[in-house]
Design an enzyme around this catalytic site. Structure first.
Site, PDB file in Angstrom:
ATOM      1  N   ASP A 102       0.727  -1.500  -0.165  1.00  0.00           N
ATOM      2  CA  ASP A 102       0.039  -0.140   0.175  1.00  0.00           C
ATOM      3  C   ASP A 102       0.807   1.245   0.217  1.00  0.00           C
ATOM      4  O   ASP A 102       0.673   2.013   0.148  1.00  0.00           O
ATOM      5  CB  ASP A 102      -0.609  -0.060   0.672  1.00  0.00           C
ATOM      6  N   GLU A 124      -0.615  -8.875  -1.494  1.00  0.00           N
ATOM      7  CA  GLU A 124      -0.647  -8.671  -0.049  1.00  0.00           C
ATOM      8  C   GLU A 124      -2.112  -7.575   0.363  1.00  0.00           C
ATOM      9  O   GLU A 124      -2.404  -6.729   0.177  1.00  0.00           O
ATOM     10  CB  GLU A 124       0.494  -8.606   1.253  1.00  0.00           C
ATOM     11  N   GLU A 138      -2.229   5.189   3.024  1.00  0.00           N
ATOM     12  CA  GLU A 138      -1.927   3.260   2.748  1.00  0.00           C
ATOM     13  C   GLU A 138      -3.157   2.659   2.957  1.00  0.00           C
ATOM     14  O   GLU A 138      -3.926   1.927   1.634  1.00  0.00           O
ATOM     15  CB  GLU A 138      -1.453   3.029   3.688  1.00  0.00           C
ATOM     16  N   HIS A 215       6.844   4.597  13.459  1.00  0.00           N
ATOM     17  CA  HIS A 215       7.241   5.276  12.437  1.00  0.00           C
ATOM     18  C   HIS A 215       5.960   6.066  11.304  1.00  0.00           C
ATOM     19  O   HIS A 215       5.801   6.670  10.643  1.00  0.00           O
ATOM     20  CB  HIS A 215       7.702   4.402  11.077  1.00  0.00           C
ATOM     21  N   ARG A 217       2.987   7.557   9.519  1.00  0.00           N
ATOM     22  CA  ARG A 217       2.687   9.606   9.426  1.00  0.00           C
ATOM     23  C   ARG A 217       1.427   9.365  10.397  1.00  0.00           C
ATOM     24  O   ARG A 217       1.847  11.260  10.549  1.00  0.00           O
ATOM     25  CB  ARG A 217       2.364   9.624   8.008  1.00  0.00           C
ATOM     26  N   HIS A 248      13.407   4.382  12.590  1.00  0.00           N
ATOM     27  CA  HIS A 248      12.863   4.998  11.459  1.00  0.00           C
ATOM     28  C   HIS A 248      14.303   5.675  10.668  1.00  0.00           C
ATOM     29  O   HIS A 248      14.610   6.219  11.622  1.00  0.00           O
ATOM     30  CB  HIS A 248      12.058   5.761  11.475  1.00  0.00           C
TER      31      HIS A 248
END
Length: 394
Positions: A102, A124, A138, A215, A217, A248
């Protein structure tokens, strides 16, 4: 290579490299496929190094979009990726394009292939949180990629149900299991100290380990700081537990999670960890605290409990099985949930057994990549359609 079908595999981020590497290896073993890995530059050298863990090298490394190594706006990142991938696909003879998951690279790869009239295979496929804005971006990417794909490789039956609800035809879906299970078990067999000397001591002793990552967003800023503060509290309460914060690569994200933890004697801050070392670390841990979707799946390969620092998850199988628990980013909730895990009998008493699949795994049986490769052959008329994963309820 005459007569083989050329398949472009688009890889932009480390998770894509991890989950697609086993598929590339399986395609290499066929008589009909010529897999070509195209890296987009989204995660730069990290992707190249991760592929190397599996003995792979990209055929082409595209120039990274402007600001791709920093927090570029999603629209600018996607536009740059689409332009570079479109140019590459137009210049080569490709019979199918594989994208995974994604990311912006996956969406751009699917769009570029669609515009070039090349079949799209989505590895996936079918994960859904139910909220188009969470995780952002995503969840929206997944839905858009589904509209462009010719073959949907769903990791679980739940993912297949999501695709059917979106209107995807049943004969375009194959339930494969998740390729990350194939990847993480193979990678975990490499000793940590070969790539990260700082982890050598933890590899040798029996100290209980907790892996921490952050991590997403939507968690940038104060939510990630709250996670860091919760880990600081836990490190004081449990001085005999070692907390490993796998940072990250984005420096601002790394600073937010680490700022409360720098002076804690039982907290390790090794920075970004190579994938094989990270897989080995997971296999040795007693708990993971993370907002990563991939780690929710990887942890299941070792029966590792996960505290998910998000408000929802598209990996519902882990929650349903009891391996994962949604705790959000509230400090009190994270601490209370970790205390509950540590209170379970035996968790902090002995070294965790270093064995894969200590309990039924809701994400697959470690043979997903083989099914993915076979499904590509079926799409191109070169192999029979593989059977769905049917040996476990998901």
């Amino acid at each position: 290579m005459s007569g083989r079908q050329r398949i472009a595999i688009v890889v932009g981020t480390r998770p894509e490299a991890v989950k697609l590497a086993p598929v590339v290896r399986e395609l290499q073993r066929t008589r009909w496929a010529e897999p070509a890995v195209l890296t987009t530059g989204q995660h730069g050298a990290v992707v190249r190094n991760t592929l190397a863990c599996f003995g792979l090298r990209p055929e082409a490394e595209l120039a990274p979009p402007a600001n791709a190594r920093g927090p570029a706006p999603v629209a600018e990142l996607t536009a740059g990726l689409l332009s570079s991938l479109g140019s590459r696909l137009r210049a080569t003879d490709v019979h199918a394009v594989l994208v995974q998951g994604d990311t912006s690279s996956a969406l751009a790869g699917a769009m570029a292939a669609f515009f070039a009239k090349i079949p799209v295979v989505h590895v996936e496929a079918g994960l859904r949180s139910g909220d188009a804005r969470s995780p952002f971006p995503e969840e929206a990417h997944r839905r858009m990629i589904a509209e462009l794909s010719d073959l949907h490789l769903a990791p679980t039956r739940a993912a297949r149900r999501n695709l059917r609800a979106q209107g995807v035809a049943a004969d375009r879906i194959v339930v494969t299991g998740n390729t990350v299970i194939d990847a993480v078990v193979a990678a975990s067999r490499n000793p940590c100290h070969r790539t990260v000397p700082e982890l050598r001591e933890m590899e040798q002793d029996s100290v209980p380990l907790v892996v921490v990552t952050a991590h997403r967003r939507e968690n940038w800023g104060e939510p990630i700081r709250r996670v860091g503060r919760a880990v600081a509290v836990l490190s004081r309460q449990y001085p005999d537990v070692t907390f490993v914060v796998a940072a990250h690569m984005n420096p601002s994200v790394r600073t937010a999670i680490e700022e409360s933890l720098r002076d804690r004697p039982n907290v390790r801050l090794p920075g970004p960890i190579p994938y094989d070392a990270f897989a080995r670390l997971l296999s040795r841990s007693v708990l993971a605290i993370t907002d990563s979707g991939g780690i929710q799946e990887e942890a299941a390969a070792f029966g590792l409990p996960v505290l998910v620092t998000r408000d929802n998850t598209e990996r519902t199988e882990g929650v349903d099985s009891g391996l994962a628990r949604l705790v959000g980013t509230d400090e009190t909730e994270i601490v209370a949930a970790a205390e509950k895990e540590f209170a379970r009998e035996g968790v902090l008493d002995a070294r965790k057994p270093d064995l894969p699949f200590p309990r039924p795994n809701p994400y697959g049986d470690g043979r997903a990549a083989r099914r993915c490769a076979a499904a590509c052959g079926w799409l191109l008329g070169l192999a029979p359609k593989p059977s769905d994963l049917t040996d476990q309820e998901t």
